[in-house]
Design a protein around this motif. Structure first.
Motif, PDB file in Angstrom:
ATOM      1  N   ASP A  52       0.825  -1.207   0.000  1.00 30.61           N
ATOM      2  CA  ASP A  52       0.000   0.000   0.000  1.00 30.61           C
ATOM      3  C   ASP A  52       0.862   1.261   0.000  1.00 30.61           C
ATOM      4  N   SER A  53       1.905   1.263   0.813  1.00 25.67           N
ATOM      5  CA  SER A  53       2.758   2.451   0.913  1.00 25.67           C
ATOM      6  C   SER A  53       3.927   2.422  -0.058  1.00 25.67           C
ATOM      7  N   CYS A  54       4.340   1.234  -0.486  1.00 24.20           N
ATOM      8  CA  CYS A  54       5.523   1.099  -1.355  1.00 24.20           C
ATOM      9  C   CYS A  54       5.230   0.249  -2.587  1.00 24.20           C
ATOM     10  N   PRO A  55       4.217   0.582  -3.384  1.00 22.57           N
ATOM     11  CA  PRO A  55       3.931  -0.225  -4.578  1.00 22.57           C
ATOM     12  C   PRO A  55       5.013  -0.015  -5.638  1.00 22.57           C
ATOM     13  N   LEU A  56       5.715  -1.065  -5.987  1.00 18.59           N
ATOM     14  CA  LEU A  56       6.832  -0.936  -6.914  1.00 18.59           C
ATOM     15  C   LEU A  56       6.361  -0.733  -8.351  1.00 18.59           C
ATOM     16  N   VAL A  57       6.924   0.269  -8.999  1.00 16.95           N
ATOM     17  CA  VAL A  57       6.685   0.531 -10.416  1.00 16.95           C
ATOM     18  C   VAL A  57       7.847   0.021 -11.244  1.00 16.95           C
ATOM     19  N   ASP A  58       9.079   0.204 -10.760  1.00 14.66           N
ATOM     20  CA  ASP A  58      10.256  -0.219 -11.508  1.00 14.66           C
ATOM     21  C   ASP A  58      11.432  -0.380 -10.544  1.00 14.66           C
ATOM     22  N   VAL A  59      12.340  -1.286 -10.878  1.00 15.09           N
ATOM     23  CA  VAL A  59      13.594  -1.458 -10.157  1.00 15.09           C
ATOM     24  C   VAL A  59      14.711  -1.456 -11.186  1.00 15.09           C
ATOM     25  N   PHE A  60      15.691  -0.569 -11.024  1.00  9.91           N
ATOM     26  CA  PHE A  60      16.804  -0.485 -11.960  1.00  9.91           C
ATOM     27  C   PHE A  60      17.884  -1.497 -11.572  1.00  9.91           C
ATOM     28  N   ASP A  61      18.643  -1.954 -12.553  1.00  9.29           N
ATOM     29  CA  ASP A  61      19.860  -2.688 -12.247  1.00  9.29           C
ATOM     30  C   ASP A  61      20.865  -1.742 -11.580  1.00  9.29           C
ATOM     31  N   ALA A  62      21.794  -2.293 -10.827  1.00  8.72           N
ATOM     32  CA  ALA A  62      22.785  -1.475 -10.143  1.00  8.72           C
ATOM     33  C   ALA A  62      23.531  -0.588 -11.140  1.00  8.72           C
ATOM     34  N   GLY A  63      23.639   0.688 -10.813  1.00  6.52           N
ATOM     35  CA  GLY A  63      24.375   1.632 -11.645  1.00  6.52           C
ATOM     36  C   GLY A  63      23.588   2.243 -12.779  1.00  6.52           C
ATOM     37  N   VAL A  64      22.431   1.685 -13.110  1.00  7.13           N
ATOM     38  CA  VAL A  64      21.617   2.196 -14.223  1.00  7.13           C
ATOM     39  C   VAL A  64      20.953   3.504 -13.810  1.00  7.13           C
ATOM     40  N   THR A  65      20.939   4.477 -14.711  1.00  2.79           N
ATOM     41  CA  THR A  65      20.380   5.800 -14.406  1.00  2.79           C
ATOM     42  C   THR A  65      19.175   6.160 -15.274  1.00  2.79           C
ATOM     43  N   GLU A  66      18.881   5.370 -16.292  1.00  6.45           N
ATOM     44  CA  GLU A  66      17.757   5.653 -17.200  1.00  6.45           C
ATOM     45  C   GLU A  66      16.598   4.717 -16.912  1.00  6.45           C
ATOM     46  N   SER A  67      15.409   5.287 -16.748  1.00  9.63           N
ATOM     47  CA  SER A  67      14.221   4.478 -16.534  1.00  9.63           C
ATOM     48  C   SER A  67      13.694   3.933 -17.851  1.00  9.63           C
ATOM     49  N   ARG A  68      13.286   2.671 -17.831  1.00  7.89           N
ATOM     50  CA  ARG A  68      12.677   2.092 -19.031  1.00  7.89           C
ATOM     51  C   ARG A  68      11.331   2.743 -19.337  1.00  7.89           C
ATOM     52  N   PHE A  69      10.767   3.452 -18.367  1.00  8.60           N
ATOM     53  CA  PHE A  69       9.503   4.158 -18.569  1.00  8.60           C
ATOM     54  C   PHE A  69       9.708   5.607 -19.001  1.00  8.60           C
TER      55      PHE A  69
END
Length: 258
Positions: A52-69
């Motif tokens: 409810d408080s932390c619904p995950l939308v995306d998780v990046f690989d370590a070091g990645v700075t660009e969102s796939r979204f």
């Protein structure tokens, strides 16, 4: 009409640094949590136990700075304001983390209630913080989250005054967005959540509640910031409350993907 890419460019170069509520209203916004890789699984587990408080939308690989979204985005510069916590203490607010970025950092994007605000407005439910150009009011509650080995702390909620006759509609509308905090956790007496003074939010701005309205409370993505403080994590970066990462994904498309 301003696109999310245009807004992120303004944020990146410093011409927009405010709360993102009401900005690019048809697009998904996200809370941000960045932790060293050594703590990433434990935070993933914390989010899983507190959807409810932390619904995950995306998780990046370590070091990645660009969102796939958000192609072309840079998580180091595209949030209006960041908070840096060291050993549970907020030590700094900044508009960029590029100069301190490390390759073992893992970024989590967490659903944000700003995403469903445009839908509430379309359904005739007024949003006073947008009308008054304020940040939403947020409160620390006495409800504990479900802890992990590392992370623990209280639930944080956002509050929006809603006319009494529209509270049920607001609940039904937002229930359709489980990845954006979903239905309210409470409506009515703030003391039921351990909130002693509705006039004094812990984060954001004071919002006036009119006589015909009820305060309605949704789980909030500021919850991880309280976990950072309570857990005394050696290092953690988050967005500043109300200052979100705005993606290129429309609300409608995101719902269809779930």
């Amino acid at each position: 009409m301003q696109t999310p890419a245009m807004l992120r460019e303004k944020i990146r170069y410093g011409s927009f640094q405010g709360p993102t509520s009401g900005q690019c209203p048809d697009f998904v916004q996200a809370n941000v949590v960045i932790v060293p890789k050594a703590y990433a699984f434990d935070f993933f587990l914390f989010a899983h136990r507190n959807p409810d408080s932390c619904p995950l939308v995306d998780v990046f690989d370590a070091g990645v700075t660009e969102s796939r979204f958000a192609p072309g985005s840079d998580i180091r510069n595209d949030v209006p304001r960041y908070r840096i916590y060291r050993h549970g203490t907020l030590t700094e607010e900044t508009t960029s983390i590029k100069n301190i970025w490390l390759e073992d950092w893992v970024t989590f994007l967490i659903g944000c209630s700003f995403t469903f605000e445009s839908i509430l407005q379309q359904e005739g439910i007024p949003l006073r913080h947008i009308e008054e150009n304020k940040n939403v009011a947020m409160y620390v509650t006495d409800r504990p989250t479900k802890a992990t080995t590392v992370f623990h702390g209280p639930l944080v909620v956002s509050m929006r005054p809603v006319p009494q006759q529209l509270v049920q509609k607001a609940s039904e509308v937002t229930a359709s967005y489980p990845n954006m905090h979903g239905a309210p956790v409470h409506a009515g007496n703030p003391s039921a959540l351990g909130i002693a003074d509705i006039e004094a939010p812990d984060f954001g701005d004071k919002i006036h509640i009119r006589d015909n309205e009820l305060p309605v409370f949704w789980a909030c993505g500021v919850t991880p910031q309280m976990a950072a403080m309570e857990s005394r994590l050696p290092f953690m970066i988050t967005h500043a409350p109300g200052h979100m990462f705005v993606t290129d994904v429309t609300n409608e498309k995101f719902l269809k993907q779930r």
